[in-house]
Design a protein around this motif. Structure first.
Motif, PDB file in Angstrom:
ATOM      1  N   SER A  20      10.139   2.078  -8.687  1.00  0.00           N
ATOM      2  CA  SER A  20       9.598   0.881  -8.028  1.00  0.00           C
ATOM      3  C   SER A  20       8.330   1.213  -7.253  1.00  0.00           C
ATOM      4  O   SER A  20       7.405   0.395  -7.183  1.00  0.00           O
ATOM      5  N   ALA A  21       8.260   2.430  -6.679  1.00  0.00           N
ATOM      6  CA  ALA A  21       7.054   2.848  -5.966  1.00  0.00           C
ATOM      7  C   ALA A  21       5.887   3.015  -6.929  1.00  0.00           C
ATOM      8  O   ALA A  21       4.745   2.661  -6.613  1.00  0.00           O
ATOM      9  N   SER A  22       6.176   3.530  -8.117  1.00  0.00           N
ATOM     10  CA  SER A  22       5.133   3.683  -9.132  1.00  0.00           C
ATOM     11  C   SER A  22       4.648   2.322  -9.619  1.00  0.00           C
ATOM     12  O   SER A  22       3.445   2.114  -9.811  1.00  0.00           O
ATOM     13  N   LEU A  23       5.577   1.392  -9.792  1.00  0.00           N
ATOM     14  CA  LEU A  23       5.206   0.043 -10.221  1.00  0.00           C
ATOM     15  C   LEU A  23       4.340  -0.640  -9.172  1.00  0.00           C
ATOM     16  O   LEU A  23       3.466  -1.453  -9.503  1.00  0.00           O
ATOM     17  N   THR A  24       4.577  -0.301  -7.910  1.00  0.00           N
ATOM     18  CA  THR A  24       3.797  -0.891  -6.823  1.00  0.00           C
ATOM     19  C   THR A  24       2.321  -0.555  -6.966  1.00  0.00           C
ATOM     20  O   THR A  24       1.452  -1.375  -6.656  1.00  0.00           O
ATOM     21  N   LEU A  25       2.017   0.653  -7.426  1.00  0.00           N
ATOM     22  CA  LEU A  25       0.622   1.055  -7.601  1.00  0.00           C
ATOM     23  C   LEU A  25      -0.085   0.148  -8.600  1.00  0.00           C
ATOM     24  O   LEU A  25      -1.242  -0.232  -8.405  1.00  0.00           O
ATOM     25  N   TYR A  26       0.619  -0.229  -9.670  1.00  0.00           N
ATOM     26  CA  TYR A  26       0.038  -1.150 -10.652  1.00  0.00           C
ATOM     27  C   TYR A  26      -0.120  -2.544 -10.056  1.00  0.00           C
ATOM     28  O   TYR A  26      -1.111  -3.229 -10.312  1.00  0.00           O
ATOM     29  N   ALA A  27       0.856  -2.950  -9.254  1.00  0.00           N
ATOM     30  CA  ALA A  27       0.771  -4.268  -8.613  1.00  0.00           C
ATOM     31  C   ALA A  27      -0.418  -4.331  -7.666  1.00  0.00           C
ATOM     32  O   ALA A  27      -1.100  -5.353  -7.570  1.00  0.00           O
ATOM     33  N   VAL A  28      -0.666  -3.230  -6.965  1.00  0.00           N
ATOM     34  CA  VAL A  28      -1.807  -3.166  -6.051  1.00  0.00           C
ATOM     35  C   VAL A  28      -3.104  -3.339  -6.821  1.00  0.00           C
ATOM     36  O   VAL A  28      -4.007  -4.082  -6.389  1.00  0.00           O
ATOM     37  N   MET A  29      -3.222  -2.662  -7.972  1.00  0.00           N
ATOM     38  CA  MET A  29      -4.438  -2.763  -8.778  1.00  0.00           C
ATOM     39  C   MET A  29      -4.646  -4.185  -9.291  1.00  0.00           C
ATOM     40  O   MET A  29      -5.767  -4.691  -9.310  1.00  0.00           O
ATOM     41  N   ILE A  30      -3.553  -4.827  -9.681  1.00  0.00           N
ATOM     42  CA  ILE A  30      -3.651  -6.204 -10.180  1.00  0.00           C
ATOM     43  C   ILE A  30      -4.090  -7.135  -9.062  1.00  0.00           C
ATOM     44  O   ILE A  30      -4.981  -7.980  -9.237  1.00  0.00           O
ATOM     45  N   GLN A  31      -3.466  -6.996  -7.886  1.00  0.00           N
ATOM     46  CA  GLN A  31      -3.829  -7.845  -6.753  1.00  0.00           C
ATOM     47  C   GLN A  31      -5.282  -7.627  -6.343  1.00  0.00           C
ATOM     48  O   GLN A  31      -5.992  -8.572  -6.013  1.00  0.00           O
ATOM     49  N   ASP A  32      -5.704  -6.387  -6.387  1.00  0.00           N
ATOM     50  CA  ASP A  32      -7.053  -6.053  -5.938  1.00  0.00           C
ATOM     51  C   ASP A  32      -8.101  -6.471  -6.961  1.00  0.00           C
ATOM     52  O   ASP A  32      -9.054  -7.195  -6.649  1.00  0.00           O
ATOM     53  N   ARG A  33      -7.922  -6.035  -8.201  1.00  0.00           N
ATOM     54  CA  ARG A  33      -8.948  -6.258  -9.218  1.00  0.00           C
ATOM     55  C   ARG A  33      -8.946  -7.680  -9.774  1.00  0.00           C
ATOM     56  O   ARG A  33      -9.999  -8.249 -10.043  1.00  0.00           O
ATOM     57  N   ALA A  34      -7.780  -8.247  -9.954  1.00  0.00           N
ATOM     58  CA  ALA A  34      -7.711  -9.577 -10.555  1.00  0.00           C
ATOM     59  C   ALA A  34      -7.905 -10.687  -9.526  1.00  0.00           C
ATOM     60  O   ALA A  34      -8.504 -11.720  -9.829  1.00  0.00           O
ATOM     61  N   PHE A  35      -7.398 -10.469  -8.322  1.00  0.00           N
ATOM     62  CA  PHE A  35      -7.427 -11.539  -7.328  1.00  0.00           C
ATOM     63  C   PHE A  35      -8.242 -11.183  -6.084  1.00  0.00           C
ATOM     64  O   PHE A  35      -8.436 -12.036  -5.210  1.00  0.00           O
ATOM     65  N   GLY A  36      -8.678  -9.942  -5.989  1.00  0.00           N
ATOM     66  CA  GLY A  36      -9.434  -9.531  -4.814  1.00  0.00           C
ATOM     67  C   GLY A  36      -8.622  -9.598  -3.539  1.00  0.00           C
ATOM     68  O   GLY A  36      -9.168  -9.751  -2.448  1.00  0.00           O
ATOM     69  N   PHE A  37      -7.308  -9.482  -3.677  1.00  0.00           N
ATOM     70  CA  PHE A  37      -6.402  -9.589  -2.539  1.00  0.00           C
ATOM     71  C   PHE A  37      -6.142  -8.195  -1.990  1.00  0.00           C
ATOM     72  O   PHE A  37      -5.299  -7.449  -2.488  1.00  0.00           O
ATOM     73  N   THR A  38      -6.882  -7.804  -0.968  1.00  0.00           N
ATOM     74  CA  THR A  38      -6.771  -6.470  -0.406  1.00  0.00           C
ATOM     75  C   THR A  38      -6.945  -6.523   1.104  1.00  0.00           C
ATOM     76  O   THR A  38      -7.351  -7.549   1.649  1.00  0.00           O
ATOM     77  N   HIS A  39      -6.646  -5.415   1.759  1.00  0.00           N
ATOM     78  CA  HIS A  39      -6.736  -5.380   3.219  1.00  0.00           C
ATOM     79  C   HIS A  39      -8.180  -5.215   3.653  1.00  0.00           C
ATOM     80  O   HIS A  39      -8.862  -4.274   3.263  1.00  0.00           O
ATOM     81  N   ASP A  40      -8.632  -6.133   4.478  1.00  0.00           N
ATOM     82  CA  ASP A  40      -9.986  -6.090   5.027  1.00  0.00           C
ATOM     83  C   ASP A  40      -9.868  -6.041   6.546  1.00  0.00           C
ATOM     84  O   ASP A  40      -9.485  -7.016   7.184  1.00  0.00           O
ATOM     85  N   GLU A  41     -10.190  -4.875   7.122  1.00  0.00           N
ATOM     86  CA  GLU A  41     -10.037  -4.701   8.559  1.00  0.00           C
ATOM     87  C   GLU A  41     -10.992  -5.566   9.374  1.00  0.00           C
ATOM     88  O   GLU A  41     -10.798  -5.742  10.577  1.00  0.00           O
ATOM     89  N   THR A  42     -12.034  -6.101   8.711  1.00  0.00           N
ATOM     90  CA  THR A  42     -12.987  -6.956   9.420  1.00  0.00           C
ATOM     91  C   THR A  42     -12.577  -8.421   9.388  1.00  0.00           C
ATOM     92  O   THR A  42     -13.203  -9.255  10.051  1.00  0.00           O
ATOM     93  N   ALA A  43     -11.538  -8.734   8.603  1.00  0.00           N
ATOM     94  CA  ALA A  43     -11.078 -10.124   8.508  1.00  0.00           C
ATOM     95  C   ALA A  43     -10.340 -10.503   9.787  1.00  0.00           C
ATOM     96  O   ALA A  43     -10.005  -9.655  10.626  1.00  0.00           O
ATOM     97  N   SER A  44     -10.070 -11.792   9.932  1.00  0.00           N
ATOM     98  CA  SER A  44      -9.340 -12.254  11.116  1.00  0.00           C
ATOM     99  C   SER A  44      -7.938 -11.646  11.122  1.00  0.00           C
ATOM    100  O   SER A  44      -7.393 -11.276  10.081  1.00  0.00           O
ATOM    101  N   GLN A  45      -7.361 -11.567  12.298  1.00  0.00           N
ATOM    102  CA  GLN A  45      -6.024 -10.996  12.405  1.00  0.00           C
ATOM    103  C   GLN A  45      -5.005 -11.817  11.620  1.00  0.00           C
ATOM    104  O   GLN A  45      -4.079 -11.265  11.022  1.00  0.00           O
TER     105      GLN A  45
END
Length: 207
Positions: free
Chosen positions: A43-68
């Motif tokens: 499941s931890a390995s699958l999470t890495l793929y999910a992160v890539m999909i969220q980031d590359r396909a949807f641009g959904f990633t952590h932005d420290e400059t965004a609002s809290q």
């Protein structure tokens, strides 16, 4: 084998011994517990793929400059939901097996071991990012109980739902939602800039 696997494996072994102390070991449970840990690692390995999909396909990633608020939403919907869902999916085959044995304690411990396997892989990444960093060391101590507790509870109610032929779905959904919210809050307190001073809240939430 990475050097960082040594401290992560050590803490995993300790928690494994503590959790399995609540049942009487036999060959079947030895195999089942090994499978559960392996499922958590997967499941931890699958999470890495999910992160890539969220980031590359949807641009959904952590932005420290965004609002809290935006960051909190990311940690709940992007991290908590992602990880709790994948751990649960990897436990479902085990839950089906447990439903035939109808042993509540067995199901609870095996679900927790899936979470422990996930935490083991996650801890390796924490150490590889900086073994001397306080954040990495503190997360090593808290990530194990957070993951095996949340996965244990969610997995247990999923198992009960299967045993009852999908009666009790409300209990499962409530537990799952609370686990996702807790998981998101745990990460948010640690990773949102300026919130680290409130890390003590995580210990209170865990209790």
């Amino acid at each position: 084998v990475s050097f960082f696997a040594i401290p992560a494996s050590f803490t995993t072994l300790i928690w494994h011994l503590i959790l399995t102390n609540f049942w009487k070991f036999d060959r079947t449970r030895l195999i089942a517990s090994t499978v559960a840990l392996a499922a958590g690692i997967i499941s931890a390995s699958l999470t890495l793929y999910a992160v890539m999909i969220q980031d590359r396909a949807f641009g959904f990633t952590h932005d420290e400059t965004a609002s809290q608020l935006s960051q909190v939403i990311y940690f709940v919907a992007g991290v908590g939901l992602r990880e709790e869902t994948l751990k649960l999916l990897c436990f479902i085959p085990i839950a089906v097996w447990c439903s035939r044995r109808k042993n509540d304690l067995e199901a609870l411990i095996l679900a927790a071991l899936v979470g422990l396997g996930f935490a083991a892989m996650e801890n390796i990444s924490y150490f590889s990012e900086g073994i001397l960093e306080q954040k990495g060391l503190s997360r090593l101590l808290t990530a194990n109980p957070v993951h095996f507790t949340l996965t244990g509870l969610v997995g247990f109610y999923a198992y009960r739902m299967i045993v009852r032929k999908f009666h009790g779905m409300e209990e499962f959904l409530t537990t799952f939602i609370l686990a996702v919210l807790f998981h998101g809050a745990y990460d948010a307190i640690i990773l949102i800039p300026g919130w680290q001073d409130y890390a003590i809240i995580n210990l209170i939430l865990m209790a």
